[in-house]
Design an enzyme around this catalytic site. Structure first.
Site, PDB file in Angstrom:
ATOM      1  N   LYS A 150       4.943   0.474  -5.251  1.00 39.72           N
ATOM      2  CA  LYS A 150       3.648   0.546  -5.177  1.00 39.72           C
ATOM      3  C   LYS A 150       2.872  -0.296  -4.141  1.00 39.72           C
ATOM      4  O   LYS A 150       1.889   0.189  -3.655  1.00 39.72           O
ATOM      5  CB  LYS A 150       2.800   0.150  -6.449  1.00 39.72           C
ATOM      6  CG  LYS A 150       3.411   0.734  -7.646  1.00 39.72           C
ATOM      7  CD  LYS A 150       2.607  -0.154  -8.729  1.00 39.72           C
ATOM      8  CE  LYS A 150       3.178   0.100 -10.277  1.00 39.72           C
ATOM      9  NZ  LYS A 150       2.559  -0.635 -11.302  1.00 39.72           N
ATOM     10  N   GLY A 151       3.718  -1.232  -3.514  1.00 36.23           N
ATOM     11  CA  GLY A 151       3.175  -2.048  -2.769  1.00 36.23           C
ATOM     12  C   GLY A 151       2.596  -1.747  -1.255  1.00 36.23           C
ATOM     13  O   GLY A 151       1.490  -1.916  -0.695  1.00 36.23           O
ATOM     14  N   GLU A 157       6.058   0.981   4.775  1.00 41.73           N
ATOM     15  CA  GLU A 157       6.468   0.030   3.806  1.00 41.73           C
ATOM     16  C   GLU A 157       5.576  -1.185   3.947  1.00 41.73           C
ATOM     17  O   GLU A 157       4.933  -1.468   4.986  1.00 41.73           O
ATOM     18  CB  GLU A 157       7.991  -0.481   4.167  1.00 41.73           C
ATOM     19  CG  GLU A 157       8.474  -1.455   3.118  1.00 41.73           C
ATOM     20  CD  GLU A 157       8.635  -1.379   1.590  1.00 41.73           C
ATOM     21  OE1 GLU A 157       7.564  -1.028   1.156  1.00 41.73           O
ATOM     22  OE2 GLU A 157       9.771  -1.813   0.940  1.00 41.73           O
ATOM     23  N   ASP A 207      11.604  -7.805   3.641  1.00 38.62           N
ATOM     24  CA  ASP A 207      11.974  -9.109   3.069  1.00 38.62           C
ATOM     25  C   ASP A 207      13.354  -9.278   3.375  1.00 38.62           C
ATOM     26  O   ASP A 207      13.799  -9.434   4.540  1.00 38.62           O
ATOM     27  CB  ASP A 207      11.529  -9.421   1.900  1.00 38.62           C
ATOM     28  CG  ASP A 207      11.871 -10.573   1.063  1.00 38.62           C
ATOM     29  OD1 ASP A 207      10.857 -11.542   1.212  1.00 38.62           O
ATOM     30  OD2 ASP A 207      12.735 -10.707   0.155  1.00 38.62           O
ATOM     31  N   LYS A 245       8.737 -10.824   7.409  1.00 43.10           N
ATOM     32  CA  LYS A 245       9.531 -12.052   6.970  1.00 43.10           C
ATOM     33  C   LYS A 245      10.557 -12.189   7.562  1.00 43.10           C
ATOM     34  O   LYS A 245      11.798 -12.243   7.059  1.00 43.10           O
ATOM     35  CB  LYS A 245       9.652 -12.092   5.518  1.00 43.10           C
ATOM     36  CG  LYS A 245       8.429 -12.624   4.565  1.00 43.10           C
ATOM     37  CD  LYS A 245       8.742 -12.978   3.140  1.00 43.10           C
ATOM     38  CE  LYS A 245       7.435 -12.804   2.194  1.00 43.10           C
ATOM     39  NZ  LYS A 245       8.082 -13.131   1.013  1.00 43.10           N
ATOM     40  N   ASP A 299       1.886  -7.242  -4.751  1.00 42.61           N
ATOM     41  CA  ASP A 299       1.518  -8.028  -6.080  1.00 42.61           C
ATOM     42  C   ASP A 299       2.585  -9.441  -6.305  1.00 42.61           C
ATOM     43  O   ASP A 299       3.497  -9.514  -5.619  1.00 42.61           O
ATOM     44  CB  ASP A 299       1.628  -6.941  -7.274  1.00 42.61           C
ATOM     45  CG  ASP A 299       3.141  -6.702  -7.291  1.00 42.61           C
ATOM     46  OD1 ASP A 299       3.779  -6.560  -6.318  1.00 42.61           O
ATOM     47  OD2 ASP A 299       3.760  -6.633  -8.546  1.00 42.61           O
TER      48      ASP A 299
END
Ligand code: IMP
Ligand code: MG
Length: 185
Positions: free
Chosen positions: A52-53, A107, A111, A139, A167
């Site tokens: 969902k991001g 996206e 990470d 990141k 989230d």
């Protein structure tokens, strides 16, 4: 882009705003201009947002494009709370055929790299003309699997961020800015 009339205040679990809504908006517009330029005169463009991001980033980025495109989504899961399992699960696949199309994966954040690495490898087996990646946040301190990012919004430190689609256990996803959370126990 829809402007919020009020900017929601920080709740006590949030340390501060890392990237404000206006800065995000300008950067997304820059990325869209770059994407328009790079795909000009090329074949069909299929944008695949990762749910969902990336739903808000995908909505804003695609609406800022002038290059004709089709939008699709894929849903994956590798996280519980703020812990990566490294085990990517496909929850919902794309519906569009990728053959002979340029695929751009959108996206929210890079990470460990497990998610994007899995997606790039999977999509390359579907005979697209090309597979590229647009990532809102990177990141670098957390990378485990090397992944190439073609369009990067912002580089951030190793902190947990929420808002603009991201989230923490489904909380804070629709904040208009990106905020840093206090470490959770
Ligand atoms: P990766 O597979 O470890 O690269 O993780 C990518 C996914 O982890 C992203 O698509 C996010 O859903 C989630 N994620 C990683 N870091 C954060 C964060 O700081 N906030 C919210 N979600 C994150
Ligand atoms: Mg994600």
């Amino acid at each position: 882009m829809t402007a919020s009339l009020t900017i929601p205040a920080l709740t006590e679990d949030l340390k501060g705003v890392l990237i404000d809504a206006d800065t995000i908006r300008k950067r997304v517009a820059d990325l869209a201009r770059q994407i328009d330029k790079d795909y000009e005169g090329k074949g069909e463009l299929l944008i695949v947002g990762v749910l969902k991001g990336a739903f808000i980033f995908t909505a804003d980025l695609t609406r800022a494009l002038t290059k004709e495109h089709v939008v699709d989504f894929i849903a994956l899961s590798s996280y519980t709370g703020d812990k990566t399992t490294g085990n990517v699960r496909l929850l919902m696949d794309t519906r569009q055929n990728m053959e002979n199309k340029h695929v751009l994966i959108v996206e929210d954040i890079l990470d460990s790299g497990y998610t994007l690495d899995y997606l790039i490898r999977t999509f390359k087996t579907r005979k697209p003309l090309s597979v590229k990646t647009a990532v809102l946040l990177d990141k670098p301190d957390r990378h485990i699997v090397p992944v190439e990012i073609d369009y990067c919004g912002f580089t951030i430190p190793d902190v947990w961020v929420v808002g603009y689609g991201l989230d923490y256990n489904e909380k804070h996803r629709t904040l208009p800015y990106i905020a840093e959370m206090y470490p959770q126990k």
